[in-house]
Design a protein around this motif. Structure first.
Motif, PDB file in Angstrom:
ATOM      1  N   SER A  51       0.829  -1.203   0.000  1.00  0.00           N
ATOM      2  CA  SER A  51       0.000   0.000   0.000  1.00  0.00           C
ATOM      3  C   SER A  51       0.864   1.254   0.000  1.00  0.00           C
ATOM      4  CB  SER A  51      -0.918   0.016   1.225  1.00  0.00           C
ATOM      5  OG  SER A  51      -0.159   0.245   2.401  1.00  0.00           O
ATOM      6  N   THR A  52       0.350   2.297  -0.610  1.00  0.00           N
ATOM      7  CA  THR A  52       1.055   3.584  -0.659  1.00  0.00           C
ATOM      8  C   THR A  52       0.480   4.581   0.329  1.00  0.00           C
ATOM      9  OG1 THR A  52      -0.383   4.326  -2.457  1.00  0.00           O
ATOM     10  CG2 THR A  52       1.696   3.270  -3.074  1.00  0.00           C
ATOM     11  N   VAL A  53      -0.543   4.176   1.077  1.00  0.00           N
ATOM     12  CA  VAL A  53      -1.117   5.047   2.095  1.00  0.00           C
ATOM     13  C   VAL A  53      -1.016   4.343   3.439  1.00  0.00           C
ATOM     14  CG1 VAL A  53      -2.692   6.048   0.405  1.00  0.00           C
ATOM     15  CG2 VAL A  53      -3.501   4.209   1.912  1.00  0.00           C
ATOM     16  N   ALA A  54      -1.129   5.120   4.522  1.00  0.00           N
ATOM     17  CA  ALA A  54      -0.971   4.569   5.865  1.00  0.00           C
ATOM     18  C   ALA A  54      -2.297   4.279   6.555  1.00  0.00           C
ATOM     19  CB  ALA A  54      -0.154   5.527   6.726  1.00  0.00           C
ATOM     20  N   LYS A  55      -3.362   4.918   6.096  1.00  0.00           N
ATOM     21  CA  LYS A  55      -4.644   4.742   6.768  1.00  0.00           C
ATOM     22  C   LYS A  55      -5.763   5.010   5.781  1.00  0.00           C
ATOM     23  CE  LYS A  55      -7.175   6.240  10.925  1.00  0.00           C
ATOM     24  NZ  LYS A  55      -7.181   7.158  12.083  1.00  0.00           N
ATOM     25  N   GLY A  56      -6.783   4.165   5.810  1.00  0.00           N
ATOM     26  CA  GLY A  56      -7.908   4.350   4.903  1.00  0.00           C
ATOM     27  C   GLY A  56      -8.478   3.017   4.475  1.00  0.00           C
ATOM     28  N   ARG A  57      -8.988   2.990   3.251  1.00  0.00           N
ATOM     29  CA  ARG A  57      -9.566   1.752   2.725  1.00  0.00           C
ATOM     30  C   ARG A  57      -9.362   1.698   1.220  1.00  0.00           C
ATOM     31  NH1 ARG A  57     -14.720   2.959   0.635  1.00  0.00           N
ATOM     32  NH2 ARG A  57     -15.288   0.751   0.702  1.00  0.00           N
ATOM     33  N   ILE A  58      -9.296   0.489   0.735  1.00  0.00           N
ATOM     34  CA  ILE A  58      -9.178   0.269  -0.712  1.00  0.00           C
ATOM     35  C   ILE A  58     -10.570   0.376  -1.321  1.00  0.00           C
ATOM     36  CG2 ILE A  58      -8.517  -1.385  -2.499  1.00  0.00           C
ATOM     37  CD1 ILE A  58      -6.643  -2.671  -0.400  1.00  0.00           C
ATOM     38  N   THR A  59     -10.682   1.212  -2.336  1.00  0.00           N
ATOM     39  CA  THR A  59     -11.974   1.330  -3.028  1.00  0.00           C
ATOM     40  C   THR A  59     -12.007   0.557  -4.335  1.00  0.00           C
ATOM     41  OG1 THR A  59     -11.240   3.396  -4.071  1.00  0.00           O
ATOM     42  CG2 THR A  59     -12.445   3.574  -1.984  1.00  0.00           C
ATOM     43  N   ALA A  60     -10.833   0.302  -4.913  1.00  0.00           N
ATOM     44  CA  ALA A  60     -10.792  -0.461  -6.166  1.00  0.00           C
ATOM     45  C   ALA A  60      -9.383  -0.999  -6.393  1.00  0.00           C
ATOM     46  CB  ALA A  60     -11.204   0.414  -7.345  1.00  0.00           C
ATOM     47  N   ILE A  61      -9.302  -2.175  -6.997  1.00  0.00           N
ATOM     48  CA  ILE A  61      -8.029  -2.747  -7.418  1.00  0.00           C
ATOM     49  C   ILE A  61      -8.190  -3.243  -8.849  1.00  0.00           C
ATOM     50  CG2 ILE A  61      -6.257  -4.496  -7.033  1.00  0.00           C
ATOM     51  CD1 ILE A  61      -6.922  -4.601  -4.166  1.00  0.00           C
ATOM     52  N   ASP A  62      -7.347  -2.772  -9.729  1.00  0.00           N
ATOM     53  CA  ASP A  62      -7.361  -3.204 -11.125  1.00  0.00           C
ATOM     54  C   ASP A  62      -6.156  -4.107 -11.358  1.00  0.00           C
ATOM     55  OD1 ASP A  62      -7.447  -3.601 -13.814  1.00  0.00           O
ATOM     56  OD2 ASP A  62      -7.534  -1.484 -14.379  1.00  0.00           O
ATOM     57  N   VAL A  63      -6.406  -5.394 -11.549  1.00  0.00           N
ATOM     58  CA  VAL A  63      -5.321  -6.361 -11.741  1.00  0.00           C
ATOM     59  C   VAL A  63      -5.282  -6.881 -13.176  1.00  0.00           C
ATOM     60  CG1 VAL A  63      -5.462  -7.063  -9.318  1.00  0.00           C
ATOM     61  CG2 VAL A  63      -6.759  -8.326 -11.051  1.00  0.00           C
ATOM     62  N   SER A  64      -6.089  -6.317 -14.054  1.00  0.00           N
ATOM     63  CA  SER A  64      -6.211  -6.862 -15.413  1.00  0.00           C
ATOM     64  C   SER A  64      -4.887  -6.810 -16.171  1.00  0.00           C
ATOM     65  CB  SER A  64      -7.298  -6.104 -16.187  1.00  0.00           C
ATOM     66  OG  SER A  64      -7.007  -4.705 -16.221  1.00  0.00           O
ATOM     67  N   ALA A  65      -4.162  -5.703 -16.058  1.00  0.00           N
ATOM     68  CA  ALA A  65      -2.887  -5.589 -16.779  1.00  0.00           C
ATOM     69  C   ALA A  65      -1.875  -6.599 -16.248  1.00  0.00           C
ATOM     70  CB  ALA A  65      -2.336  -4.169 -16.650  1.00  0.00           C
ATOM     71  N   ALA A  66      -1.884  -6.830 -14.950  1.00  0.00           N
ATOM     72  CA  ALA A  66      -0.956  -7.799 -14.362  1.00  0.00           C
ATOM     73  C   ALA A  66      -1.312  -9.211 -14.792  1.00  0.00           C
ATOM     74  CB  ALA A  66      -0.985  -7.688 -12.839  1.00  0.00           C
ATOM     75  N   GLU A  67      -2.591  -9.531 -14.804  1.00  0.00           N
ATOM     76  CA  GLU A  67      -3.019 -10.879 -15.183  1.00  0.00           C
ATOM     77  C   GLU A  67      -2.755 -11.172 -16.650  1.00  0.00           C
ATOM     78  OE1 GLU A  67      -6.643 -11.823 -12.058  1.00  0.00           O
ATOM     79  OE2 GLU A  67      -7.109 -10.748 -13.914  1.00  0.00           O
ATOM     80  N   ALA A  68      -2.657 -10.128 -17.459  1.00  0.00           N
ATOM     81  CA  ALA A  68      -2.422 -10.314 -18.888  1.00  0.00           C
ATOM     82  C   ALA A  68      -0.960 -10.618 -19.209  1.00  0.00           C
ATOM     83  CB  ALA A  68      -2.868  -9.061 -19.652  1.00  0.00           C
ATOM     84  N   VAL A  69      -0.054 -10.443 -18.264  1.00  0.00           N
ATOM     85  CA  VAL A  69       1.369 -10.707 -18.504  1.00  0.00           C
ATOM     86  C   VAL A  69       1.589 -12.209 -18.642  1.00  0.00           C
ATOM     87  CG1 VAL A  69       3.693 -10.528 -17.532  1.00  0.00           C
ATOM     88  CG2 VAL A  69       2.079  -8.625 -17.282  1.00  0.00           C
ATOM     89  N   PRO A  70       2.213 -12.668 -19.717  1.00  0.00           N
ATOM     90  CA  PRO A  70       2.487 -14.102 -19.871  1.00  0.00           C
ATOM     91  C   PRO A  70       3.298 -14.645 -18.695  1.00  0.00           C
ATOM     92  CG  PRO A  70       2.899 -12.939 -21.929  1.00  0.00           C
ATOM     93  CD  PRO A  70       2.663 -11.880 -20.889  1.00  0.00           C
ATOM     94  N   GLY A  71       2.886 -15.757 -18.165  1.00  0.00           N
ATOM     95  CA  GLY A  71       3.585 -16.366 -17.040  1.00  0.00           C
ATOM     96  C   GLY A  71       2.968 -16.070 -15.694  1.00  0.00           C
ATOM     97  N   VAL A  72       2.047 -15.110 -15.641  1.00  0.00           N
ATOM     98  CA  VAL A  72       1.362 -14.819 -14.377  1.00  0.00           C
ATOM     99  C   VAL A  72       0.302 -15.888 -14.130  1.00  0.00           C
ATOM    100  CG1 VAL A  72      -0.202 -13.230 -13.205  1.00  0.00           C
ATOM    101  CG2 VAL A  72       1.801 -12.351 -14.392  1.00  0.00           C
ATOM    102  N   LEU A  73       0.323 -16.460 -12.947  1.00  0.00           N
ATOM    103  CA  LEU A  73      -0.607 -17.525 -12.591  1.00  0.00           C
ATOM    104  C   LEU A  73      -1.861 -16.986 -11.919  1.00  0.00           C
ATOM    105  CD1 LEU A  73       2.047 -20.001 -11.146  1.00  0.00           C
ATOM    106  CD2 LEU A  73       0.933 -20.121 -13.385  1.00  0.00           C
TER     107      LEU A  73
END
Length: 752
Positions: A51-73
């Motif tokens: 995380s890049t913040v110290a306090k709060g909450r996650i409102t969204a996570i976009d993992v599509s670009a990471a999942e598209a990398v060949p070799g990512v399980l």
């Protein structure tokens, strides 16, 4: 009371010597493997997104670009994290403080900067690292509170005490009235910065999925029993389903006492993907868990003209996380070290939006003794009494808190021998009165103290038909030389050469032992090994005495010694038999024994046990630039029997170097606007380099102690305690400037 145990008529051949480490060749040649180096077929690699913040909450996570990398399980987040069997239970471990341990990827809540928010698992490490950089996280950010000074008034007495940490004792006498009425009064505030563990080896875990569905786990940990306990709690596993190993460690210093979040994530991914997974944290991510907490302390000392203390008051506040009440023994030392009729000690915590702090070499003592021993030096200046003499005036042979004598206390000898070696009698007491060319010269000293502890431990010993001995248990060698001292103890116990003894550690398949920490490993595991070897010796002797025509017939066990691979009658080497012949005659492949060792309850009822030290430091300071050089340190240590003078000396030297770092260099800098430690690398987090370390002279003062059968007290912690205070006192002597905040940096000296 504990009695000495010997299987060789008290004739130590190796114990007490200066022997090189038996694990040294494996380490310097690269044969020693660490947690992040064990491999397995079809091994996947995980990389943590922080995380890049110290306090709060996650409102969204976009993992599509990471999942598209060949070799990512897979990319695992709180949104798709598989449920685990132990979810309803807290992820407790052996050294966890009160509260709810951190649960990785549990929900959207952010409680500290650098908190793991995703794990990218890929076929290759480089692929996982690249894909992790493509994960995008959106936050709803709250304002963090990480400034302990801003909320010190809100500090609280922890409602539940941490196991193993004594709360401050109840006040005795009337410290307030005694202080107010004292002719000479000193009241000052002292601060110490956050310090982070920076071992060479980062936290790492390799989880191997075996064909039978069990797991073999290699973890960076100071006690594999803790890894196993954590995994069985968190994942609802049975102990027999998880074998945990940590044969070598590239530095622990307390930072690896608790399982860290990479272990949970590696097991989570391994279960989810049904394949072996390794997770290694980066140096930056090492700042997202345990550290020595910064503290604000106030010490008040009152005395008359003679220097006799009439009042001691010591208050400490340090930070903890919002989810656990981490506690240290900071103020209690002020009630133990000196005789005083009026003492009041208070200790409180402040909730901060940071990770939970953790034990870092001599936790609490480094912090509390810096304040107390700096205040004692200030009192010496105020009364005009030599610093050593002031301490002797207030010397005590009993523990004022427990009202029991010390089992042994050779602190006076530490003062005497340390002062003689250092040349203290040549010290000119007036500040700024000693020079070496353009440099101001300062001499300072301080007292050190640490608990002498023993924990329940077991060990197994196996003597084989070829005359070789294997001993071991599940504790760790965290760099202290445990492999070596246990080998020495075992070799002496059965009269074998060192190269005929193999010590195995760090494996839950071995006899159970506690985590390695607190300077208790030598006493705990060492005694267990000695007892196991004695049991083997007794079995071997019984077999030897029953041999046809045995030269040991009608001889009692207490009359024989084990030497040169033989059992012989004491004083008559002609009446002996080889251990190999004993097993051959008995038709046995091996003789084996597992024994346990526990603290002596009778001793504890009558005595208190501590290690002590006297630390002397010389500094030279450029008057114009304020640059400090610690040119000499003499550390005189009273720690009972020294099992290996070479490895013990190395422990004290390393601890002194850490003390130099605490005094002059180490500071984890928080940006309170971001709630983030900013210098998260070894380029900006300063530790002593070779040029910062000059002469370190170690003296082991003779001391006999009966707290445990080995007579040892431990040396891992005591070397750092008091070192920073001695250096700070030397800086005042050199410059006349009193710096009450660590680290003592150039800017503070110039501004004082």
């Amino acid at each position: 009371m504990a009695t000495q145990i010997s299987t060789s008529a008290g004739r130590d051949r190796f114990v007490g010597g200066a022997l090189s480490r038996v694990d040294g060749p494996a380490k310097v040649t690269g044969l020693a493997k660490y947690a992040g180096e064990f491999s397995a077929e079809n091994l996947a690699h995980g990389y943590v997104v922080s995380s890049t913040v110290a306090k709060g909450r996650i409102t969204a996570i976009d993992v599509s670009a990471a999942e598209a990398v060949p070799g990512v399980l897979k990319v695992i987040t709180h949104q798709n994290r598989p449920s685990v069997a132990g979810e309803a239970k807290a992820y407790q471990d052996m050294v966890a403080p009160p509260g709810l341990p951190f649960r990785p990827l549990y929900d959207e809540t952010i409680v500290f900067s650098g908190q793991p928010v995703a794990l990218v698992v890929a076929e290759e490490f480089e692929t996982a690292r690249h894909a992790a950089s493509l994960v995008t996280v959106t936050y709803e950010e709250d304002t963090p509170q990480t400034d302990i000074a801003a909320i010190a008034d809100e500090a609280y007495d922890p409602p539940k005490k941490r196991s193993g940490i004594k709360p401050p004792p109840k006040p005795w006498g009337d410290a307030g009235a005694a202080f107010d009425g004292a002719p000479i009064k000193l009241r000052q505030q002292y601060r110490i910065a956050h310090e982070h563990h920076n071992p060479m080896e980062p936290q790492a875990s390799t989880v191997i999925v075996e064909d039978d569905g069990t797991y073999t786990v290699y973890d960076k940990i100071q006690g594999v029993a803790n890894t196993q306990l954590y995994l069985t709690n968190a994942f609802g596993l049975k102990p027999e389903q998880v074998r945990c190993l940590s044969p070598y460690m590239g530095g622990g210093f307390g930072g690896a006492l608790r399982p860290q979040y990479q272990l949970f994530l590696a097991m989570l991914a391994a279960q989810d993907l049904n394949r072996s997974v390794r997770v290694v944290l980066t140096r930056d991510q090492m700042w997202s868990f345990t550290y020595r907490p910064g503290a604000i302390q106030t010490v008040s000392l009152g005395t008359d003209g003679s220097g006799k203390l009439q009042a001691i008051r010591h208050d400490a506040v340090h930070g903890t996380s919002t989810y656990e009440d981490y506690q240290e023994n900071i103020v209690n030392w002020s009630g133990i070290l000196y005789a005083c009729d009026n003492v009041e000690l208070t200790y409180r915590l402040a909730k901060l939006d940071t990770p939970t702090p953790g034990d870092m070499r001599a936790p609490g003592a480094v912090t509390g003794i810096f304040a107390l021993e700096t205040a004692m030096d200030e009192l010496a200046c105020a009364t005009g009494i030599d610093p050593i003499q002031l301490r002797l005036i207030n010397y005590t042979e009993t523990d004022p808190v427990e009202e029991k004598p010390f089992g042994s206390k050779a602190l006076k000898s530490c003062f005497e021998q340390g002062a003689e070696r250092f040349g203290w009698s040549k010290r000119s007491p007036e500040p700024r009165s000693m020079r070496d060319g353009r440099e101001l010269v300062g001499w300072g000293m301080a007292t050190g103290i640490w608990e002498s502890l023993m924990m329940q431990s077991s060990a197994r010993a196996t003597l084989t038909a070829d005359g070789r001995l294997e001993v071991g248990n599940s504790t760790a060698d965290i760099g202290t030389g445990t492999y070596t001292i246990l080998t020495q103890i075992a070799a002496d116990a059965l009269g074998l050469p060192m190269d005929h003894v193999t010590t195995k550690l760090g494996d839950t398949n071995l006899a159970q032992a506690p985590v390695a920490g607190g300077s208790w490993t030598a006493a705990s595991s060492g005694t267990a090994v000695m007892k196991a070897c004695r049991k083997v010796a007794e079995q071997a002797f019984k077999l030897a005495r029953g041999m046809d025509g045995s030269p040991l017939a009608n001889v009692d066990f207490e009359r024989v010694v084990f030497a040169n691979g033989r059992i012989e009658v004491a004083g008559d080497a002609s009446r002996s038999v080889a251990l190999t012949d004993v097993l051959k005659a008995a038709g046995k492949d091996k003789i084996e024994a597992t024994e346990s060792a526990s603290p002596d309850k009778d001793f504890k009822k009558k005595y208190e046990a501590y290690t002590h030290s006297a630390v002397f430091a010389e500094v030279k300071i450029d008057e114009d630039l304020g640059i400090v050089r610690v040119t000499r340190v003499v550390s005189a240590i009273a720690a009972g029997k020294i099992l290996n003078t070479k490895t013990a000396r190395s422990q004290i030297m390393g601890a002194v170097v850490m003390g130099i770092g605490s005094a002059l260099h180490e500071e984890s800098v928080l940006d309170h606007r971001l709630g983030r430690f900013m210098n998260r690398n070894l380029g900006e987090y300063h530790v002593p380099a070779h040029a910062d370390v000059h002469d370190i002279d170690v003296i082991f003062v003779e001391e006999e102690d009966k707290a445990n059968p080995l007579g040892v007290k431990g040396v891992g912690e005591i070397g750092i305690v008091g070192t920073a205070a001695a250096i700070g006192n030397a800086i005042h002597h050199a410059t006349g400037k009193r710096i009450r905040e660590l680290p003592i940096t150039v800017d503070k000296i110039l501004a004082a």
